[in-house]
Scaffold this motif. Structure first.
Motif, PDB file in Angstrom:
ATOM      1  N   HIS A  42     -40.651  25.301  14.018  1.00  0.00           N
ATOM      2  CA  HIS A  42     -41.667  26.167  13.416  1.00  0.00           C
ATOM      3  C   HIS A  42     -42.533  26.797  14.509  1.00  0.00           C
ATOM      4  O   HIS A  42     -42.828  27.995  14.464  1.00  0.00           O
ATOM      5  CB  HIS A  42     -42.556  25.384  12.450  1.00  0.00           C
ATOM      6  N   ASN A  75     -38.518  29.907   5.206  1.00  0.00           N
ATOM      7  CA  ASN A  75     -38.989  29.461   3.889  1.00  0.00           C
ATOM      8  C   ASN A  75     -40.198  28.544   4.035  1.00  0.00           C
ATOM      9  O   ASN A  75     -41.188  28.680   3.309  1.00  0.00           O
ATOM     10  CB  ASN A  75     -37.874  28.753   3.119  1.00  0.00           C
ATOM     11  N   ASP A  76     -40.121  27.615   4.992  1.00  0.00           N
ATOM     12  CA  ASP A  76     -41.242  26.697   5.245  1.00  0.00           C
ATOM     13  C   ASP A  76     -42.481  27.466   5.704  1.00  0.00           C
ATOM     14  O   ASP A  76     -43.594  27.228   5.214  1.00  0.00           O
ATOM     15  CB  ASP A  76     -40.882  25.677   6.332  1.00  0.00           C
ATOM     16  N   GLU A  78     -43.246  30.643   5.300  1.00  0.00           N
ATOM     17  CA  GLU A  78     -43.789  31.478   4.217  1.00  0.00           C
ATOM     18  C   GLU A  78     -44.525  30.630   3.192  1.00  0.00           C
ATOM     19  O   GLU A  78     -45.605  31.006   2.733  1.00  0.00           O
ATOM     20  CB  GLU A  78     -42.666  32.258   3.528  1.00  0.00           C
ATOM     21  N   ARG A  79     -43.948  29.485   2.850  1.00  0.00           N
ATOM     22  CA  ARG A  79     -44.587  28.584   1.888  1.00  0.00           C
ATOM     23  C   ARG A  79     -45.986  28.191   2.355  1.00  0.00           C
ATOM     24  O   ARG A  79     -46.927  28.112   1.559  1.00  0.00           O
ATOM     25  CB  ARG A  79     -43.723  27.326   1.696  1.00  0.00           C
ATOM     26  N   ASP A  80     -46.126  27.989   3.660  1.00  0.00           N
ATOM     27  CA  ASP A  80     -47.409  27.578   4.230  1.00  0.00           C
ATOM     28  C   ASP A  80     -48.299  28.761   4.604  1.00  0.00           C
ATOM     29  O   ASP A  80     -49.382  28.572   5.167  1.00  0.00           O
ATOM     30  CB  ASP A  80     -47.175  26.686   5.456  1.00  0.00           C
ATOM     31  N   ASP A  84     -44.435  36.043   7.165  1.00  0.00           N
ATOM     32  CA  ASP A  84     -44.149  36.903   6.018  1.00  0.00           C
ATOM     33  C   ASP A  84     -42.862  37.672   6.285  1.00  0.00           C
ATOM     34  O   ASP A  84     -42.686  38.211   7.381  1.00  0.00           O
ATOM     35  CB  ASP A  84     -45.324  37.862   5.823  1.00  0.00           C
TER      36      ASP A  84
END
Length: 151
Positions: A42, A75-76, A78-80, A84
């Motif tokens: 990340h 995905n992780d 964006e979820r957090d 974007d």
């Protein structure tokens, strides 16, 4: 007869020595990253996004990960709310990825934590020695495809 080796230090074979120091470094870096709520992947992704939006395909190439792996990382993020993904208006098949303000803030915390780890790790080396180390490490062949592992 050889002298017994000090058990507090790794064997002096270069590969094992590098692996031992790498393991210690990885443990310290992961601990620093987890304090900022990120994994190494990340954090690396956010670091690549810091320079501005980039296509998802180009990002996968820079990170040297399979595009399907990158989808999970994004995905992780964006979820957090740290990154974007948007369709490229010039090519609707392509997605561009950008860091968000929250992602920039998380990256700032991450860089501060990593700076502290590196300061501790390399405090015994001068700036010049650190440069030499970077140069030597860059010359080590770590391409997985080049190694035929026989088990």
């Amino acid at each position: 007869m050889t002298a017994p080796q000090d058990s507090s230090h790794p064997p002096q074979r270069l590969g094992l020595l590098l692996a031992w120091h790498g393991s210690v470094t990885q443990t310290r870096m992961k601990k620093a990253l987890s304090a900022a709520g990120l994994t190494p992947r990340h954090a690396m992704t956010l670091m690549h996004l810091e320079g501005g939006p980039i296509s998802q395909r180009a990002l996968a190439e820079r990170l040297e990960v399979d595009p399907s792996v990158l989808v999970g990382i994004l995905n992780d993020l964006e979820r957090d709310g740290l990154a974007d993904r948007r369709r490229d208006p010039a090519d609707r098949r392509r997605h561009n990825v950008a860091i968000t303000d929250a992602g920039s803030a998380a990256l700032g915390e991450t860089n501060a934590a990593l700076d502290a780890v590196e300061l501790g790790l390399f405090s015994g080396l001068s700036d010049q020695e650190q440069g030499v180390l970077r140069g030597l490490l860059a010359r080590i062949d770590t391409h997985a495809d080049d190694f035929d592992c026989q088990e």
